[in-house]
Design an enzyme around this catalytic site. Structure first.
Site, PDB file in Angstrom:
ATOM      1  N   THR A  48       0.861  -1.179   0.000  1.00  0.00           N
ATOM      2  CA  THR A  48       0.000   0.000   0.000  1.00  0.00           C
ATOM      3  C   THR A  48       0.899   1.230   0.000  1.00  0.00           C
ATOM      4  O   THR A  48       1.871   1.314   0.750  1.00  0.00           O
ATOM      5  CB  THR A  48      -1.029  -0.006   1.149  1.00  0.00           C
ATOM      6  OG1 THR A  48      -1.835   1.176   1.037  1.00  0.00           O
ATOM      7  CG2 THR A  48      -0.391  -0.058   2.526  1.00  0.00           C
ATOM      8  N   GLU A  49       0.581   2.157  -0.904  1.00  0.00           N
ATOM      9  CA  GLU A  49       1.497   3.245  -1.216  1.00  0.00           C
ATOM     10  C   GLU A  49       1.789   4.148  -0.013  1.00  0.00           C
ATOM     11  O   GLU A  49       2.806   4.831   0.019  1.00  0.00           O
ATOM     12  CB  GLU A  49       0.920   4.098  -2.355  1.00  0.00           C
ATOM     13  CG  GLU A  49      -0.346   4.831  -1.949  1.00  0.00           C
ATOM     14  CD  GLU A  49      -1.089   5.435  -3.126  1.00  0.00           C
ATOM     15  OE1 GLU A  49      -1.073   4.841  -4.203  1.00  0.00           O
ATOM     16  OE2 GLU A  49      -1.686   6.508  -2.942  1.00  0.00           O
ATOM     17  N   ASN A  50       0.867   4.143   0.972  1.00  0.00           N
ATOM     18  CA  ASN A  50       1.107   4.986   2.139  1.00  0.00           C
ATOM     19  C   ASN A  50       2.104   4.396   3.125  1.00  0.00           C
ATOM     20  O   ASN A  50       2.288   4.953   4.203  1.00  0.00           O
ATOM     21  CB  ASN A  50      -0.222   5.332   2.839  1.00  0.00           C
ATOM     22  CG  ASN A  50      -1.057   4.125   3.152  1.00  0.00           C
ATOM     23  OD1 ASN A  50      -1.214   3.232   2.320  1.00  0.00           O
ATOM     24  ND2 ASN A  50      -1.602   4.067   4.349  1.00  0.00           N
TER      25      ASN A  50
ATOM     26  N   ARG B 254     -10.377   7.500   0.361  1.00  0.00           N
ATOM     27  CA  ARG B 254      -9.499   8.642   0.132  1.00  0.00           C
ATOM     28  C   ARG B 254     -10.234   9.746  -0.591  1.00  0.00           C
ATOM     29  O   ARG B 254     -10.583   9.597  -1.724  1.00  0.00           O
ATOM     30  CB  ARG B 254      -8.283   8.198  -0.669  1.00  0.00           C
ATOM     31  CG  ARG B 254      -7.317   9.331  -0.824  1.00  0.00           C
ATOM     32  CD  ARG B 254      -5.996   8.823  -1.215  1.00  0.00           C
ATOM     33  NE  ARG B 254      -6.043   8.269  -2.570  1.00  0.00           N
ATOM     34  CZ  ARG B 254      -4.990   7.824  -3.208  1.00  0.00           C
ATOM     35  NH1 ARG B 254      -3.829   7.857  -2.617  1.00  0.00           N
ATOM     36  NH2 ARG B 254      -5.075   7.321  -4.402  1.00  0.00           N
TER      37      ARG B 254
END
Lengths: 225, 254, 225, 254
Positions: A48-50, B254
């Site tokens: 996950t990019e975060n 998001r």
């Protein structure tokens, strides 16, 4: 009206194409569903990019940890073998070509592999891009998961994108509710057909010249599993 | 004796002048330094340029700073969210300037500032609107665009624990932009749950070394922890579950 | 023959100029001695380029840890508050301007602050540069620790370096056994004189026009402590 | 089940072909993957290009590989050391090519390869022999030279512990080039003291995430450790003290 796969069936179909040991990023929105269908007996490592590798499923209610979320800002868990890291390291993994597969949504995919998925270019809309452009150019294989047609019955597979681009020539394969398409130097190649779809029918729906690769792909699939 | 611990969040944000550039850590709500932002609102600095991944959620933290009309410009990757109504309103009204940067370029440009890189060639965004006007170059058969560092006068970040030298550890994905923003600002201000004694953070596990931190303020333990152990019982916004009954606690987007 | 400081006295003099809380890198060779004279009651954090902040003194015999060394590849220890990190992070700290002071040796320092300390340019010599160039351009203050004269009585302070350069215009101050020199836009300024040295004498020894800043510097020193 | 643990160092270095580019971790002896290098010598690949900070110490490890005349070229920052007699001899003889790179540029160029950066502007080395012929540019009043990524076919590194996915932790300053080399090579091969069970490395403390590692070989605990605890009793080269009586155990220099 031809037979179409449901969103869940499509997610299942994509999940089945991911081999054990792969490092995979699932884009926000529909691609997230792919996680639900990854075979329980295979180890596939989600990025996950975060800032995490080894992302697990959503927690039980009461176990939500606001410090542990995915790119869609949903609560997730960490599997044994997980790792946390900062944003520059996380996007270094993408940009450096270390992810095997990412699955993204799309507004349009062009014959040459161009992807448009971050902006419709509508005036007055609030824009947002997040990690879409980094994923598009970073993963070894960029899979798109999408309906073939918009609600207005326009093809999302196009000769050239009219929406603002996310990345150039970056898509390798498009999983749609009608069929699976590979991006090839000669254009879209139909790799797999669902239900009563035919290459001719898809050519009509998309208005594109399509290559029939259904026989070849069936062979590849067997080999790959 | 080195002691970077200040006595209050007010002291922590002292010296932010009108027109300053301020980095704000966090990805959505995770790692967002809510208490420092509240102190910054109270402090009064205005005409700010904010560097942050998002443009605020709900009505708290960065969203509250925006609502107070203290922000002239925001540099971020993902302003539009289901709960970004404060930003959305200001943007449509033309009351805030937006520089949209792909998230990886944002992260790498912040890192470049902290590590003294003059500029770098990135493959991200090439051929898109967001790279329009940028210098491009083909290297080894691939096209890149030239990206410049993003630095700031202040960075406001949230970590889990600090020692009095300013070594930091974070919790899970709340780490996100903390380590790179800490290195990219002239004055890095950190809020933590707790100050631990010097030597109690294993040197192998320091996520932000002391050299990048100037001020540390303690804001107390988060709702979902008890004596360092995760106890849960909150929703994604950190509110006790009973207070948010009826909402989807595991949801959000998001 | 004028009075000269010993190497140890010079190290002591440099140590006294470093304020509490400073992040300091001591180059390999003579500058390493500065560590021995840092006041025990002040916390000064030493950086070693091979990946550590909070470096402590040499271990006792029998306690040598081959995994814990400094840039000079000598055994060291870790203080409470130390941190380990990889090489890109370590040199990011330098290049990013986060070190307050570094102390380096020198073959030559020029009036404009140019430093030569990595190669004599002798034909056939095996070259090596290590982190010298990164330190030279990275620290906020670059102090040079050196004898004023070579064994052949040539001045190491020069109008222009004849040896290969390490960095351009990077030196802020030169601590020599005769005197302390600041690099200024107008050339070397004598900041402090040891023993019976005078500015006139140093001008003769170096063959350079020198600025007398001894009064001003005495004032600065008082302020600084 | 993912299992990157191979059964021997021989298996770990299989596939290195003549002419390959190989990164070798370590700063001096700390973190140098001695057992993997020995296996590479036995494996026989030659005409190699080596990327490493130094050019070998004494007669072991990288020095032994050089002595076996398997290395055509070395890219490093600090080849000349008191115990680099093997390299010195080959260099004077003209039997090895040297590309000398300032250490920070070496590290950042390796990082650039691992993170997909096409090139970057560095202030290090500008105006010196080592930047001759490089493109320069003034940015914001400072002059930089353009530096390109350094990538490799293989990286051989030494870590402390790994799990079967390939997550790594290191010990102290032996970490040095490990994390960045792991990301910059097509095939990263790691030697570790010990394999630990999946989940026993705290996700907060992973120094090299599994995504960068392809093969792991176990070489047993180092002389100076006993059941994970430092017990000392060795000199700087890791030899038991009784065996090296008479030498300065705390000495050594680059």
């Amino acid at each position: 009206m031809t037979t179409k796969l449901s969103r869940a069936e499509l997610a299942q179909r994509i999940a089945a194409a991911i081999p054990e040991g792969a490092f995979v990023n699932l884009g926000i929105g529909a691609p997230t569903m792919v996680a639900n269908y990854l075979p329980a007996d295979l180890e596939i490592i989600l990025h996950t990019e975060n800032g995490m590798l080894g992302m697990g499923p959503a927690p039980l209610a009461g176990e939500v940890d606001p410090d542990l979320i995915n790119a869609g800002k949903q609560a997730v868990t960490a599997l044994d073998g997980a790792a946390y890291f900062h944003q520059a390291d996380s996007f270094g993994m993408m940009r450096g070509g270390h992810l095997d597969v990412c699955v993204l949504g799309a507004f349009q995919v062009a014959e040459n592999g161009d992807l448009a998925n971050w902006s419709t270019g509508a005036p007055g809309a609030v824009p947002a891009v997040g990690g879409a452009m980094d994923l598009a150019i970073g993963a070894k294989e960029v899979y798109v998961m999408t309906d073939l047609l918009t609600k207005q019955n326009e093809s999302k597979l196009v000769a050239a994108c009219s929406y603002p681009l996310t990345g150039i020539g970056c898509v390798s394969r498009v999983y749609t509710d009608h069929a699976v398409f590979d991006v090839t130097p000669e254009g879209f190649a139909v790799r797999e057909l669902y239900g009563d779809n035919t290459v001719e029918l898809l050519a009509t729906l998309t208005g594109l010249r399509l290559i029939d690769a259904t026989t070849a792909s069936a062979f590849d699939e067997t080999k790959g599993h | 004796m080195i002691n970077k611990v200040v006595s209050s969040v007010e002291e922590a944000v002292a010296g932010v002048v009108d027109g300053a550039t301020v980095m704000v850590g966090g990805f959505g709500r995770a790692g967002q330094p809510l208490e420092l932002i509240d102190a910054l609102i109270a402090q009064g600095a205005t005409d700010l340029t904010i560097i942050s991944n998002n443009a605020g959620n709900g009505d708290v933290g960065l969203a509250a700073l925006l609502a107070a009309r203290r922000v002239r410009k925001i540099v971020c990757s993902f302003p539009r969210q289901p709960d970004s109504w404060v930003f959305d309103g200001l943007y449509r009204e033309g009351a805030i300037e937006l520089e949209l940067v792909p998230q990886g370029n944002l992260a790498e440009r912040i890192r470049a500032a902290g590590t003294g890189i003059g500029a770098f060639f990135s493959p991200t965004g090439v051929g898109t609107q967001l790279a329009e006007g940028k210098e491009t170059r083909e290297i080894d058969g691939r096209v890149y665009s030239l990206e410049y560092p993003i630095r700031a006068d202040f960075a406001l970040i949230s970590a889990w624990k600090a020692d009095r030298w300013g070594n930091l550890v974070y919790r899970k994905t709340a780490r996100n932009f903390g380590p790179i923003m800490a290195a990219a600002a002239t004055t890095t201000v950190v809020q933590v749950d707790e100050i631990v004694s010097l030597g109690s953070i294993d040197p192998e596990n320091v996520a932000t070394p002391s050299i990048f931190v100037q001020r540390v303020a303690v804001v107390g333990e988060r709702e979902w922890l008890k004596d360092d152990v995760f106890v849960g019982g909150v929703d994604l916004e950190g509110r006790p579950l009973e207070a948010s009954a009826g909402t989807d606690s595991a949801g959000g987007s998001r």
